[in-house]
Design an enzyme around this catalytic site. Structure first.
Site, short mmCIF file in Angstrom:
data_model
loop_
_atom_site.label_atom_id
_atom_site.label_comp_id
_atom_site.label_asym_id
_atom_site.label_seq_id
_atom_site.Cartn_x
_atom_site.Cartn_y
_atom_site.Cartn_z
N LYS A 235 0.81 -1.21 0.00
CA LYS A 235 0.00 0.00 0.00
C LYS A 235 0.85 1.27 0.00
O LYS A 235 0.36 2.35 -0.32
CB LYS A 235 -0.95 0.02 1.20
CG LYS A 235 -0.27 0.17 2.55
CD LYS A 235 -1.32 0.30 3.65
CE LYS A 235 -0.67 0.57 5.00
NZ LYS A 235 -1.68 0.74 6.07
N THR B 39 9.46 -0.78 6.11
CA THR B 39 10.05 0.01 7.18
C THR B 39 11.56 0.12 7.02
O THR B 39 12.13 1.21 7.14
CB THR B 39 9.72 -0.65 8.54
OG1 THR B 39 8.32 -0.53 8.77
CG2 THR B 39 10.47 0.04 9.67
N GLY C 199 16.34 2.43 25.74
CA GLY C 199 17.77 2.24 25.54
C GLY C 199 18.12 0.97 24.81
O GLY C 199 19.18 0.39 25.04
N GLY D 150 10.48 -0.08 20.89
CA GLY D 150 10.22 -1.28 20.11
C GLY D 150 9.13 -1.10 19.07
O GLY D 150 8.57 0.00 18.91
N ASP E 222 8.60 -9.11 10.52
CA ASP E 222 8.18 -8.53 11.80
C ASP E 222 6.77 -8.96 12.21
O ASP E 222 6.37 -8.75 13.36
CB ASP E 222 8.21 -7.00 11.72
CG ASP E 222 9.63 -6.45 11.71
OD1 ASP E 222 10.58 -7.26 11.74
OD2 ASP E 222 9.78 -5.21 11.65
N ALA F 126 15.91 -7.28 9.21
CA ALA F 126 15.62 -7.42 7.79
C ALA F 126 16.21 -8.71 7.24
O ALA F 126 15.56 -9.42 6.45
CB ALA F 126 16.17 -6.22 7.02
N HIS G 20 46.96 -8.60 7.15
CA HIS G 20 47.61 -7.63 8.04
C HIS G 20 48.07 -6.42 7.22
O HIS G 20 48.63 -6.58 6.14
CB HIS G 20 48.82 -8.27 8.72
CG HIS G 20 49.63 -7.29 9.52
ND1 HIS G 20 49.25 -6.89 10.78
CD2 HIS G 20 50.78 -6.62 9.24
CE1 HIS G 20 50.14 -6.02 11.24
NE2 HIS G 20 51.08 -5.84 10.33
#
Length: 473
Positions: free
Chosen positions: A38, A44, A187, A274, A315, A323, A452
């Site tokens: 939609k 998100t 937090g 949340g 979700d 994701a 390295h």
């Protein structure tokens, strides 16, 4: 079955990470796919979450680099406190990135012949999806396999309605100025990312968290590094406090009430407590799809709902709200739709990343969690302060920590968890993730050669130290 309903092999409701990845993956396997969304494709994550938030964090990183340029011999011509931030340009840059990625998904859908329906899809009996199109029309579509991927929305708290200085993670991403004083309620990972962003851009930031510590669930050694770093940024961390309300100050800001009668005057409040699953518009009447008391669509380990041929991912279900977990669930479901062998996602071993400064990344349980699960463990940890690449970058905060199971011979054996905090650790986790998921042993991973100088040497050296021998640290 309604004969007039347009037939597809797969119908996906929701165009976020779980939804669009399912559609594209299925189309690449030759399936005829319909995708219902939609709003803008990308959901998100792309439009109001991961991508725009990380664009803001990168602006904060550039600000830090400029502030410390003199340490590298670059004379910027102004003291760090004189650096100005044109956040309107930041906002425009973020929008350009998002628009480009959204356009990219649309182009891939077109290229793979995924039919996109712009509207709201509602699932009814017989796997019929009725789409209320944004242009005022409607359509009926169906398929042997349906994927529900409607995503989530920010959770709200009493007495903090959206509007004015009160923002969720949705609204804060539309800012074109940096507020001078910011309260972040919550937090967790998202709250800490916003706190880090605004503090690095010069704002006075306070985190208000109801639990005893920020970033609950993190390995203690890792969380402590973040707390120390945040305090250096002058972020005020208030834990174990409840937020009760706020009173607008008449100047565009508000006074937040929390704790035992304490108050805090700020210019902006970011409510970051949340996200909740968004099953509100899915319909589901006449189906066997169940929604639990917390709003999650109920599924089994294969993401199957109680309705034959109907799955749910992302979700919308009670799995980690990441994701990349949505991507994995999408593949799991499409493989089943194709009649292929599919293995459930191992949620206890997925990679996690928090993009605050310093960054955090991990896979597998932390030390405390591993012990609580009954494992006999041995731990090694090495700091970045002795890593040559970290010193070159001027980013020496942080550490790598390996949690290994004690083997039958009493020596460190299987690697259970890899936890890192420090420079670019979100880009370094892949080796640790593979070690955890392949159930590799310390001796096996110690054989891997790290380049390295590199930041990834720290992971290799930490593993090597568990063999009882080391050449560094």
């Amino acid at each position: 079955m309604i004969p007039t309903a347009e037939q597809f092999d797969l119908v996906v409701i929701g165009g976020g990470p779980g939804g669009y990845s399912a559609a594209l993956y299925a189309a690449s396997a030759g399936m005829k796919v319909a995708l219902v969304e939609k709003d803008a494709l990308g959901g998100t994550c792309l439009n109001r979450g991961c991508i725009p938030a990380k664009a803001f964090l990168e602006t904060a990183a550039v600000h830090r680099h400029v502030a410390h340029a003199a340490e590298f011999g670059i004379e910027a011509g102004a003291p760090p406190e004189a650096i100005t931030v044109n956040f309107a340009v930041t906002q425009a840059r973020k929008q350009k990135i998002v628009a480009g990625l959204v356009g990219g998904i649309a182009a891939m859908c077109k290229g793979r012949k995924v039919e996109v329906f712009n509207g709201t899809g509602r699932l009814g009996a017989g796997r019929i999806v009725t789409v209320s199109l944004n242009d005022g029309g409607s359509a009926e579509i169906t398929a042997p396999s349906i994927i529900l991927a409607a995503g989530s929305v920010p959770r709200l708290i009493p007495n903090f309605e959206r509007g004015g200085p009160i923002m969720t993670s949705d609204e804060v991403l539309d800012l074109d100025v940096v507020p001078a004083r910011v309260a972040v309620i919550g937090g967790g990972a998202i709250g800490c990312e916003f706190a880090s962003t605004f503090a690095d851009l010069g704002a006075q930031v306070t985190i208000l968290e109801g639990l005893p510590k920020i970033l609950p669930g993190l390995d203690n050694d890792v969380a402590n590094v973040v707390v120390r770093s945040f305090k250096k940024k002058k972020i005020d961390i208030r834990t174990g406090v409840s937020v009760t309300g706020h009173t607008p100050n008449g100047q565009g800001g508000t006074v937040v009430q929390f704790g035992d009668g304490e108050t805090l005057e700020v210019d902006a409040v970011v409510v970051s407590v949340g996200r909740r699953p968004y099953a509100d518009e899915l319909g589901l009447d006449g189906t066997g799809v169940k929604v639990d008391e917390r709003g999650f669509v109920v599924v089994d380990e294969f993401c199957r709902t109680g309705e034959d041929g109907v799955y749910a991912v992302g979700d919308l279900i009670n799995t980690p709200q990441l994701a990349h977990v949505g991507y994995a669930e999408a593949i799991l479901v499409v493989k089943q739709s194709l009649g292929e062998t599919a293995l459930p996602v191992q949620y206890d071993r997925v990679p996690w990343a928090i993009y605050c400064h310093p960054e955090v990344a991990w896979a597998g349980p932390g030390e405390e969690a591993a012990k609580e699960a009954g494992y006999d463990v041995v731990v090694a940890k090495h700091p970045f302060k002795f890593n040559s690449r970290a010193q070159i970058l001027g980013e020496t905060e942080g550490l790598a920590k390996i949690i290994a199971e004690v083997g039958p011979d009493g020596r460190p054996g299987r690697i259970l968890g890899v936890h890192m905090v420090g420079p670019w650790v979100t880009e370094q986790l892949s080796g640790g993730y593979l070690a955890v998921n392949w159930e590799a042993t310390v001796d096996e991973v110690a054989e891997f050669i790290q380049p390295h100088p590199s930041l990834t040497e720290l992971f290799g050296e930490t593993v090597l130290s568990l063999t009882g021998r080391n050449f560094n640290g």
